[in-house]
Design a protein around this motif. Structure first.
Motif, PDB file in Angstrom:
ATOM      1  N   ILE A 110      36.856  32.571  46.817  1.00 48.13           N
ATOM      2  CA  ILE A 110      37.638  32.912  45.631  1.00 48.13           C
ATOM      3  C   ILE A 110      38.074  31.644  44.902  1.00 48.13           C
ATOM      4  O   ILE A 110      38.010  31.562  43.667  1.00 48.13           O
ATOM      5  CB  ILE A 110      38.874  33.751  46.012  1.00 48.13           C
ATOM      6  CG1 ILE A 110      38.438  35.099  46.607  1.00 48.13           C
ATOM      7  CG2 ILE A 110      39.764  33.982  44.797  1.00 48.13           C
ATOM      8  CD1 ILE A 110      37.700  36.000  45.642  1.00 48.13           C
ATOM      9  N   GLU A 111      38.498  30.650  45.646  1.00 54.16           N
ATOM     10  CA  GLU A 111      38.909  29.395  45.017  1.00 54.16           C
ATOM     11  C   GLU A 111      37.731  28.736  44.302  1.00 54.16           C
ATOM     12  O   GLU A 111      37.883  28.193  43.202  1.00 54.16           O
ATOM     13  CB  GLU A 111      39.502  28.466  46.067  1.00 54.16           C
ATOM     14  CG  GLU A 111      40.836  28.947  46.596  1.00 54.16           C
ATOM     15  CD  GLU A 111      41.428  28.005  47.626  1.00 54.16           C
ATOM     16  OE1 GLU A 111      40.831  26.929  47.835  1.00 54.16           O
ATOM     17  OE2 GLU A 111      42.482  28.346  48.188  1.00 54.16           O
ATOM     18  N   LEU A 114      37.160  30.720  41.041  1.00 53.13           N
ATOM     19  CA  LEU A 114      38.170  30.503  40.010  1.00 53.13           C
ATOM     20  C   LEU A 114      38.141  29.082  39.449  1.00 53.13           C
ATOM     21  O   LEU A 114      38.319  28.875  38.247  1.00 53.13           O
ATOM     22  CB  LEU A 114      39.556  30.822  40.566  1.00 53.13           C
ATOM     23  CG  LEU A 114      39.794  32.270  41.003  1.00 53.13           C
ATOM     24  CD1 LEU A 114      41.244  32.481  41.404  1.00 53.13           C
ATOM     25  CD2 LEU A 114      39.409  33.254  39.901  1.00 53.13           C
ATOM     26  N   HIS A 132      38.689  32.881  34.130  1.00 52.03           N
ATOM     27  CA  HIS A 132      39.558  32.529  35.244  1.00 52.03           C
ATOM     28  C   HIS A 132      40.579  33.635  35.497  1.00 52.03           C
ATOM     29  O   HIS A 132      40.796  34.073  36.638  1.00 52.03           O
ATOM     30  CB  HIS A 132      40.266  31.201  34.949  1.00 52.03           C
ATOM     31  CG  HIS A 132      41.350  30.861  35.920  1.00 52.03           C
ATOM     32  ND1 HIS A 132      42.649  31.246  35.735  1.00 52.03           N
ATOM     33  CD2 HIS A 132      41.316  30.168  37.091  1.00 52.03           C
ATOM     34  CE1 HIS A 132      43.381  30.814  36.747  1.00 52.03           C
ATOM     35  NE2 HIS A 132      42.598  30.154  37.580  1.00 52.03           N
ATOM     36  N   CYS A 133      41.215  34.115  34.450  1.00 53.76           N
ATOM     37  CA  CYS A 133      42.227  35.155  34.582  1.00 53.76           C
ATOM     38  C   CYS A 133      41.601  36.479  35.034  1.00 53.76           C
ATOM     39  O   CYS A 133      42.143  37.167  35.897  1.00 53.76           O
ATOM     40  CB  CYS A 133      42.952  35.344  33.246  1.00 53.76           C
ATOM     41  SG  CYS A 133      44.348  36.500  33.314  1.00 53.76           S
ATOM     42  N   GLY A 136      40.402  36.208  38.720  1.00 53.26           N
ATOM     43  CA  GLY A 136      41.574  36.136  39.574  1.00 53.26           C
ATOM     44  C   GLY A 136      42.267  37.479  39.693  1.00 53.26           C
ATOM     45  O   GLY A 136      42.681  37.885  40.782  1.00 53.26           O
ATOM     46  N   SER A 139      40.494  39.787  41.997  1.00 60.86           N
ATOM     47  CA  SER A 139      40.574  39.419  43.415  1.00 60.86           C
ATOM     48  C   SER A 139      41.916  39.771  44.046  1.00 60.86           C
ATOM     49  O   SER A 139      42.024  39.813  45.270  1.00 60.86           O
ATOM     50  CB  SER A 139      40.308  37.917  43.586  1.00 60.86           C
ATOM     51  OG  SER A 139      41.401  37.148  43.133  1.00 60.86           O
ATOM     52  N   SER A 182      51.321  36.288  39.941  1.00 62.71           N
ATOM     53  CA  SER A 182      50.202  36.776  39.134  1.00 62.71           C
ATOM     54  C   SER A 182      50.651  37.076  37.713  1.00 62.71           C
ATOM     55  O   SER A 182      49.915  36.835  36.756  1.00 62.71           O
ATOM     56  CB  SER A 182      49.603  38.040  39.778  1.00 62.71           C
ATOM     57  OG  SER A 182      49.041  37.751  41.029  1.00 62.71           O
ATOM     58  N   ARG A 261      47.960  31.560  45.122  1.00 65.53           N
ATOM     59  CA  ARG A 261      46.762  30.755  44.889  1.00 65.53           C
ATOM     60  C   ARG A 261      46.332  30.845  43.434  1.00 65.53           C
ATOM     61  O   ARG A 261      45.979  29.855  42.808  1.00 65.53           O
ATOM     62  CB  ARG A 261      45.620  31.222  45.793  1.00 65.53           C
ATOM     63  CG  ARG A 261      44.379  30.339  45.657  1.00 65.53           C
ATOM     64  CD  ARG A 261      43.262  30.815  46.560  1.00 65.53           C
ATOM     65  NE  ARG A 261      42.855  32.157  46.231  1.00 65.53           N
ATOM     66  CZ  ARG A 261      43.149  33.215  46.988  1.00 65.53           C
ATOM     67  NH1 ARG A 261      43.844  33.079  48.087  1.00 65.53           N
ATOM     68  NH2 ARG A 261      42.768  34.424  46.627  1.00 65.53           N
ATOM     69  N   LEU A 262      46.377  32.055  42.876  1.00 66.13           N
ATOM     70  CA  LEU A 262      46.015  32.230  41.473  1.00 66.13           C
ATOM     71  C   LEU A 262      46.970  31.463  40.579  1.00 66.13           C
ATOM     72  O   LEU A 262      46.567  30.842  39.594  1.00 66.13           O
ATOM     73  CB  LEU A 262      46.031  33.725  41.127  1.00 66.13           C
ATOM     74  CG  LEU A 262      45.628  34.110  39.701  1.00 66.13           C
ATOM     75  CD1 LEU A 262      44.243  33.583  39.384  1.00 66.13           C
ATOM     76  CD2 LEU A 262      45.681  35.619  39.547  1.00 66.13           C
TER      77      LEU A 262
END
Length: 272
Positions: A110-111, A114, A132-133, A136, A139, A182, A261-262
């Motif tokens: 996932i990282e 993104l 990116h948004c 993310g 996910s 988020s 993380r996001l």
């Protein structure tokens, strides 16, 4: 007695009123009724249903079985109005059902996705933030890609931290709560989006370089490019957008770890 085409119209209307979209079914059954009309048959017969189902010669056998399944459901409906109707047996075209295992995204995957999205070239200063948004959100929120692309400005409540998904699968709607981290990323995207639009009206949340709703084909193409370097997983298909719903951090909503993380990656964008 109603004709098959009249019965088909009633059947599709009834099923769709129950929430079934029946896109493929409706198209296929319309073709089937046309085939029956060519055969001058006024009731469904198993031999004719089988002949129609096997018309495409360049497809896999499971596609034949799927087509026959369309007819089977319609025939059950027709049987209530015409006792001459034959319902094709379920094992007439047997095939082993294979359900490919979804690609299981790790936190590192996932990282990578993104970060790759954040580094996309974007002359409009928005496209990389959009992808990116979007990726993310998929996910961490358990959304289907169609649900995410259909979001409007009114569906994203940043004050309450809630998404409203309207007319989703089976015609239902639902609310999806979001973690505060988020929400912060979504708020950052909206600020960038509003700056890009510069007063132009756009009701959809995710927009393309023209300010129009973001299209699925473009999203899929970008996703495939960004996931091309991810390792193969034994017995699993290559990553699909839908597989983001199977992300390990997506078992419970809202998810603190995924949200943090996001948010961290969102902060990286501010200096991009």
């Amino acid at each position: 007695m109603s004709t098959l085409r009249d019965l088909l119209d009633d059947y599709l209307t009834m099923r769709r009123a129950l929430g079934f979209k029946l896109h493929s079914d409706g198209t296929g059954l319309s073709t089937f009724v046309g085939f029956m009309e060519q055969q001058q048959a006024d009731t469904i017969r198993t031999d004719l249903a089988l002949a129609w189902a096997k018309q495409p010669t360049a497809v896999r056998p499971e596609q034949w079985a799927r087509r026959l399944g369309f007819v089977r459901g319609f025939a059950r409906y027709c049987r209530a109005f015409d006792e001459r109707t034959e319902i094709p047996p379920s094992q007439l075209l047997p095939f082993p059902r294979r359900s490919p295992r979804p690609y299981f995204f790790t936190n590192g995957d996932i990282e990578t996705l993104l970060l790759g999205a954040s580094r996309l070239p974007a002359q409009d200063e928005l496209a990389n933030h959009t992808y990116h948004c979007l990726f993310g959100l998929l996910s961490v929120a358990g959304l289907r890609i169609g649900e995410a692309l259909a979001l409007t400005i009114d569906d994203v409540d940043l004050d309450e931290g809630v998404l409203t998904l309207r007319s989703t699968k089976f015609g239902k709607s639902r609310l999806v709560p979001l973690h505060a981290t988020s929400v912060a990323v979504l708020a950052d995207y909206r600020r960038r989006r509003d700056h890009f639009l510069a007063g132009r009206a756009a009701c959809h949340w995710f927009v393309n370089t023209q300010g129009n709703p973001l299209g699925y084909d473009n999203v899929r193409a970008v996703f495939r490019r960004l996931t091309a370097t991810l390792p193969d997983q034994n017995g699993r298909r290559r990553p699909r957008l839908h597989d983001l719903r199977h992300h390990a951090d997506n078992r419970i909503m809202p998810n603190r770890a995924a949200g943090k993380r996001l948010a961290a990656l969102g902060r990286c964008l501010e200096s991009a």
